[in-house]
Design a protein around this motif. Structure first.
Motif, short mmCIF file in Angstrom:
data_model
loop_
_atom_site.label_atom_id
_atom_site.label_comp_id
_atom_site.label_asym_id
_atom_site.label_seq_id
_atom_site.Cartn_x
_atom_site.Cartn_y
_atom_site.Cartn_z
N UNK A 170 35.94 28.83 33.11
CA UNK A 170 34.49 28.97 32.95
C UNK A 170 33.69 28.00 33.81
N UNK A 171 34.33 26.98 34.35
CA UNK A 171 33.59 25.95 35.09
C UNK A 171 33.67 26.11 36.61
N UNK A 172 34.03 27.30 37.09
CA UNK A 172 34.08 27.51 38.53
C UNK A 172 33.63 28.91 38.90
N UNK A 173 33.36 29.09 40.20
CA UNK A 173 32.99 30.39 40.73
C UNK A 173 34.13 30.90 41.61
N UNK A 174 34.30 32.22 41.62
CA UNK A 174 35.38 32.85 42.37
C UNK A 174 34.80 33.64 43.54
N UNK A 175 35.53 33.64 44.66
CA UNK A 175 35.09 34.44 45.80
C UNK A 175 35.62 35.87 45.65
N UNK A 176 35.30 36.73 46.60
CA UNK A 176 35.65 38.14 46.49
C UNK A 176 37.16 38.37 46.46
N UNK A 177 37.90 37.60 47.25
CA UNK A 177 39.35 37.77 47.28
C UNK A 177 39.98 37.42 45.93
N UNK A 178 39.52 36.34 45.31
CA UNK A 178 40.05 35.94 44.01
C UNK A 178 39.62 36.93 42.92
N UNK A 179 38.38 37.36 42.97
CA UNK A 179 37.84 38.27 41.96
C UNK A 179 38.53 39.62 42.02
N UNK A 180 38.87 40.06 43.23
CA UNK A 180 39.48 41.38 43.38
C UNK A 180 40.79 41.51 42.60
N UNK A 181 41.50 40.42 42.42
CA UNK A 181 42.74 40.46 41.66
C UNK A 181 42.49 40.78 40.18
N UNK A 182 41.37 40.32 39.66
CA UNK A 182 41.05 40.51 38.24
C UNK A 182 40.41 41.87 37.96
N UNK A 183 39.57 42.34 38.88
CA UNK A 183 38.82 43.59 38.61
C UNK A 183 39.45 44.82 39.25
N UNK A 184 40.52 44.62 40.03
CA UNK A 184 41.25 45.72 40.66
C UNK A 184 40.37 46.57 41.57
#
Length: 98
Positions: A16-30
């Motif tokens: 909860x204490x950080x922001x994710x870039x598109x590459x990192x986020x893509x792994x979670x949201x498919x």
């Protein structure tokens, strides 16, 4: 070289204490990183802006995966000044709406 994890169970928990870039986020949201960048830039999905960059918080990622409806923060993606400088587009939009 090892392949990236594919199942959410294999991914580290969201922090909860950080922001994710598109590459990192893509792994979670498919979704692809490119899709995330475009959708975030167009204000179509939950995101957090850091200057001109689009990032995702843990809450944003959870909302996207849960299917929470996104309300654009600015109402429209184009400013009134920019729309006024393109009268041909306003005319075309009025004709297509009628």
């Amino acid at each position: 070289m090892s392949s990236p994890p594919t199942a959410i169970e294999e991914l580290p928990p969201l922090q909860d204490d950080r922001l994710y870039d598109a590459d990192e986020t893509s792994l979670y949201v498919k979704k692809s990183a490119r899709w995330l960048k475009r959708a975030g830039g167009a204000d179509e999905i939950q995101h957090t802006r850091v200057g001109r960059s689009v990032r995702w918080s843990a809450k944003n990622i959870r909302d996207i995966t849960a299917g929470v409806k996104h309300t654009p923060s600015h109402g429209t993606s184009r400013s009134p000044v920019r729309q006024a400088s393109r009268p041909h587009r306003a005319k075309a939009a009025a004709l297509s709406a009628a």
